[in-house]
Structure formats: C-alpha cells, structure tokens
Design an enzyme around this catalytic site. Structure first.
Site, PDB file in Angstrom:
ATOM      1  N   TYR A 247      -1.996  -1.109  10.462  1.00 39.61           N
ATOM      2  CA  TYR A 247      -2.033  -1.537   8.974  1.00 39.61           C
ATOM      3  C   TYR A 247      -0.978  -0.796   8.250  1.00 39.61           C
ATOM      4  O   TYR A 247      -0.225  -1.317   7.498  1.00 39.61           O
ATOM      5  CB  TYR A 247      -3.382  -0.577   8.679  1.00 39.61           C
ATOM      6  CG  TYR A 247      -3.521  -0.685   7.065  1.00 39.61           C
ATOM      7  CD1 TYR A 247      -3.966  -1.984   6.322  1.00 39.61           C
ATOM      8  CD2 TYR A 247      -3.122   0.541   6.104  1.00 39.61           C
ATOM      9  CE1 TYR A 247      -3.874  -1.835   4.850  1.00 39.61           C
ATOM     10  CE2 TYR A 247      -3.176   0.336   4.757  1.00 39.61           C
ATOM     11  CZ  TYR A 247      -3.530  -0.731   4.342  1.00 39.61           C
ATOM     12  OH  TYR A 247      -3.717  -0.773   2.773  1.00 39.61           O
TER      13      TYR A 247
ATOM     14  N   SER B 247       0.684  -1.348  -0.122  1.00 36.24           N
ATOM     15  CA  SER B 247      -0.073   0.080   0.082  1.00 36.24           C
ATOM     16  C   SER B 247       0.905   1.205  -0.013  1.00 36.24           C
ATOM     17  O   SER B 247       2.045   1.345   0.355  1.00 36.24           O
ATOM     18  CB  SER B 247      -0.726   0.151   1.025  1.00 36.24           C
ATOM     19  OG  SER B 247      -1.567   1.389   1.361  1.00 36.24           O
TER      20      SER B 247
END
Length: 252
Positions: A156, A143
């Site tokens: 995350y 990401s």
C-alpha cells in the site's frame, strides 16, 4: 455563480467515503458529476443523494484495475457531456495488514493494479481528452503513506508513493498544456476502508489517534474540500503538489 457550474467531473471510487463526499461537494458547486465505482448499489446511492439536492449526476460502472474500462469511462463521459473538466482518481484499496515477507504475490498484484495502475491508466485517458480540448484538472488521492512509511502495509505504501511520483512527473510534463495535476495525501480518514483496519485490530483506533496533533481523525469532507480547492478554476498556479491533509502529523 457556483465555482464549478456546468463543469464535468469524473470521480472514481465515488460509492462511499472520500469519493462520495467529493461527489456531493462538487455537485453542490454546480458540477455535472460522473460517479464511477465497481459498487453499483453504493454508486447509485451517491447519485440519488446528489439528485435529492437538485444536483446532476450519472453512475458509470468502472473497475479501475481494467484499463479498457477506464478508457470507456472517459469515452462515455465525453459522449454524454462533450468534455471533461476535472478528474479525481480516488479509487483504492488498503490491502492486507501484513509484513513485507508475508505478502503473497496475488495480494501484491491486486493492490498494485488498483492503487497504482488504476491511477496511471486513468490519467492517460483523462490527459488525452484534456489535450484535445485545451486543458483540465486532475487530482489523485494518495495518502500520508505516500510521504512516509506505514509499517505492515508495504505494498500500500509503495503504491501511494507511486501515486505521488506519477502526479509530480505528469504535472511537469503538462504544465504548459493548461493541465494541472495534484495529489492529496490524507492521514487516517473515517471511511469504510479505514474502518476495516479497526475491525482487524480494535486497539489501533486510539493508538493511531494519539499520533495526530489535532487529536482526531480526518473526515471525508475534510479531504473533499481540499480537492475542490486544488480544482478551483481560479486556482491557476498550483500543480505538482502532494498536499498533506493530516491534522499536523507531517509538522512533527
């Protein structure tokens, strides 16, 4: 001949979003696709979409938080097709939207077990098979949060940084073994996981979009095409890359 004709590809998290788009793209290029996910209904839908276009696909249920299931995924794939050419470690979760001090131990371990351990153990079994057969290609879906901080998503963010680190370290380890390992780092991409964020705070949709120079969110197909490029059999000299797919955000 299609780029991936008769090559065998595993894709985790392929029941929807980026995983589904990647499965469809590989199948359209002639690959035999193993659709892996915990969501059986969505996984079977992906298989059906591929078969509608005369592609070849099989669904295998797999919870990436369980290392033994990742081992079995590779074993079953090799039993079916005799090899593993490409592995895409895409399965992941966003986690709860909270500040670091408010994250529970249960939530921390849940996100880490899927996003980080799921990639680590997935790569272990994939690499072992690729070493036996003399090579292969792996792409891990990280990401943009693996390249910069994402507030209110510290766990995350940490797991996606870990995916980038695992990718780079492993790429160096196996660079002389004909195994190329890369990562993609998408910015906010329209998917069920991303849409959950907007449900929590609808004002985020326009606020986040303003930070993207291209003025739009990514689409799953944008990421899928980048993954295919990294896995292209003729693309032989790219390894250890963490490729931003971000509409220009990292250029600012």
């Amino acid at each position: 001949m299609a780029r991936f004709q008769d090559q065998v590809v595993i894709i985790t998290g392929a029941a929807s979003g980026i995983g589904r788009a990647t499965a469809l793209a590989f199948a359209a290029e002639g690959a035999r696709v193993i659709v892996a996910d915990v969501a059986a209904e969505g996984g079977q839908e992906t298989v059906a979409l591929i078969r509608q276009e005369n592609g070849e696909a099989m669904f295998i249920a797999c919870d990436v938080a369980q290392p033994e299931q990742l081992e079995q995924l590779v074993t079953q794939t090799v039993q079916l097709y005799g090899k593993l050419d490409v592995a895409i470690n895409n399965a992941g979760v966003g986690g709860l939207f909270a500040r670091t001090a408010d994250v529970t131990a249960k939530e921390y371990h849940r996100v880490v077990s899927i996003n980080m351990s799921g990639v680590f153990f997935g790569m272990q079994y994939q690499i072992r098979q690729m070493l036996r057969q003399g090579g292969g290609r792996i792409v891990n879906v990280a990401s943009l949060a693996g390249l910069r901080g994402l507030p209110n998503s510290s766990v995350y963010t940490a797991t996606k940084h870990a995916v980038v680190g695992l990718t780079k370290a492993s790429a160096v380890e196996y660079a002389r073994k004909n195994i190329r390992i890369n990562a993609v780092c998408p910015v906010f991409t329209r998917s069920p996981l991303f849409d959950q964020l907007f449900e929590l705070d609808p004002s985020y949709e326009e606020r986040l979009k303003r930070n993207i120079p291209m003025g739009r969110y990514g689409q799953p197909a944008d990421v899928a095409q980048a993954i295919l490029w990294l896995c292209d059999p003729h693309n032989t000299f790219v390894t250890g890359m963490a490729l931003p797919i971000d509409g220009g955000m990292m250029a600012v």
